[in-house]
Enzyme design. Structure first.
Site, PDB file in Angstrom:
ATOM      1  N   THR A  30       0.811  -1.214   0.000  1.00  0.00           N
ATOM      2  CA  THR A  30       0.000   0.000   0.000  1.00  0.00           C
ATOM      3  C   THR A  30       0.842   1.261   0.000  1.00  0.00           C
ATOM      4  O   THR A  30       0.491   2.258  -0.643  1.00  0.00           O
ATOM      5  CB  THR A  30      -0.937  -0.005   1.232  1.00  0.00           C
ATOM      6  N   GLN A 293      -3.954 -20.310  19.808  1.00  0.00           N
ATOM      7  CA  GLN A 293      -4.758 -19.408  18.993  1.00  0.00           C
ATOM      8  C   GLN A 293      -4.856 -18.024  19.624  1.00  0.00           C
ATOM      9  O   GLN A 293      -5.238 -17.067  18.955  1.00  0.00           O
ATOM     10  CB  GLN A 293      -6.172 -19.979  18.818  1.00  0.00           C
TER      11      GLN A 293
END
Length: 357
Positions: A30, A293
């Site tokens: 970007t 996680q």
């Protein structure tokens, strides 16, 4: 093969002795987009004209050389092959420069930083990845601050010696260890965090280094590795995951290692069929590496019966390793061709600051 051609930027070094030399590599992302008034759309920046968009470069008090990769690489297309080429490029230019900045898309920046940390052994100079959430051609862009600060950090020295000796990510005022960082935000400037390790520096009006947590300058010779083994997959557990699905995943052709994303502090189902599948895969020589996680905390397989079941099945604790670092560490170690027992031993060791000692 990536293609590139280097060019120098006219910076504020006249009359200054012993200035730092920095190489900036633009891979894509970007940051390198500007607004085209005719097309009324964002288009890739011609990096030879970068000073038109970032005039602050003229006041950068170090020598600056830029290598834009052609064509630019969307970070979603990053691969082990490109990581190896980036490592080789840094190795080729290593003696010429005091520090390196890599402009990179944010989506896989943590993966690239992790991979480079393993490929570049005994690094005595900073390699800093940065990027932006908004293109350089947008009014409120974060690109200028991120890029200019990363350049200053890469050039920073004390008594002629570079301060940083590792692969880092700089974003929005925070310098993080590259293999400890994760992308947390897609819509805020504060894109990266490092829950399990303190930031290496905080940059506001002043740069404050967190020296006790920075890697010391290594004594060994700098070495670059030229191979990664991509025969790794991630298996993320969720309530209701079927043993048939797990069995199929573990039967993937050429599979050599699995990053097992478990619950909490390294817990998983105590279902006998599930654990038998893991044990059978482990006995067959597939390495199963347990990471949490959760964004923070660590795997502690011995704390609960559900974690002990994994341990008995031959699963290795990844402690407080991020998923990104776990994947890249496995690719790096598997490429060495060591016996499985040695690979498992090294997985539990702190090689580049990626895991708690």
């Amino acid at each position: 093969m990536v293609k590139y051609k280097s060019f120098k930027i006219d910076t504020d070094t006249k009359g200054k002795a012993a200035v730092s030399k920095v190489l900036m590599i633009y891979t894509g992302g970007t940051l390198g987009m500007v607004y085209d008034k005719l097309k009324k759309t964002l288009v890739p920046l011609k990096f030879e004209e970068i000073q038109k968009n970032i005039p602050e470069l003229e006041r950068f008090e170090s020598e600056l050389t830029i290598i834009p990769i052609e064509p630019p690489i969307d970070s979603s297309n990053m691969s082990p092959a490109i990581w190896i080429e980036l490592a080789a490029l840094i190795a080729k230019q290593y003696e010429k420069y005091d520090g390196f900045v890599i402009l990179h898309g944010t989506d896989t920046m943590a993966h690239t930083a992790s991979a480079l940390s393993f490929l570049l052994e005994n690094l005595t100079k900073p390699v800093i990845l940065t990027g932006a959430q908004l293109p350089i051609g947008v009014t409120r862009t974060d690109a200028r601050e991120n890029m200019m600060t990363a350049l200053e950090l890469a050039a920073d020295k004390v008594d002629g010696e570079t301060i940083l000796h590792e692969v880092c990510i700089y974003f929005n005022g925070r310098l993080l260890r590259g293999n400890r960082a994760k992308k947390y935000e897609s819509s805020q400037f504060d894109a990266f965090q490092s829950e399990n390790y303190p930031m290496l520096a905080e940059v506001g009006i002043y740069c404050v280094y967190n020296r006790p947590y920075m890697l010391s300058k290594p004594a060994g010779d700098f070495k670059v590795y030229t191979a990664l083994n991509p025969n790794v997959l991630i298996l993320k557990l969720f309530p209701g995951i079927s043993n048939a699905f797990v069995k199929q995943m573990l039967a993937t052709e050429n599979l050599e290692a699995v990053v097992l994303e478990t619950y909490g502090s390294g817990n998983a189902s105590s279902d006998e069929g599930f654990l038998n599948l893991l044990k059978a895969a482990s006995d067959k020589g597939i390495i199963i590496y347990n990471v949490s996680q959760c964004s923070g905390g660590e795997v502690r397989q011995g704390d609960y019966d559900t974690g002990k079941g994994l341990q008995n099945a031959g699963v290795i604790s990844g402690k407080d390793t991020t998923t990104e670092a776990a994947v890249c560490k496995l690719m790096y170690l598997l490429a060495m061709g060591n016996p499985i027992s040695e690979t498992k031993r090294l997985l539990q060791e702190n090689l580049r600051g990626e895991v708690v000692d």
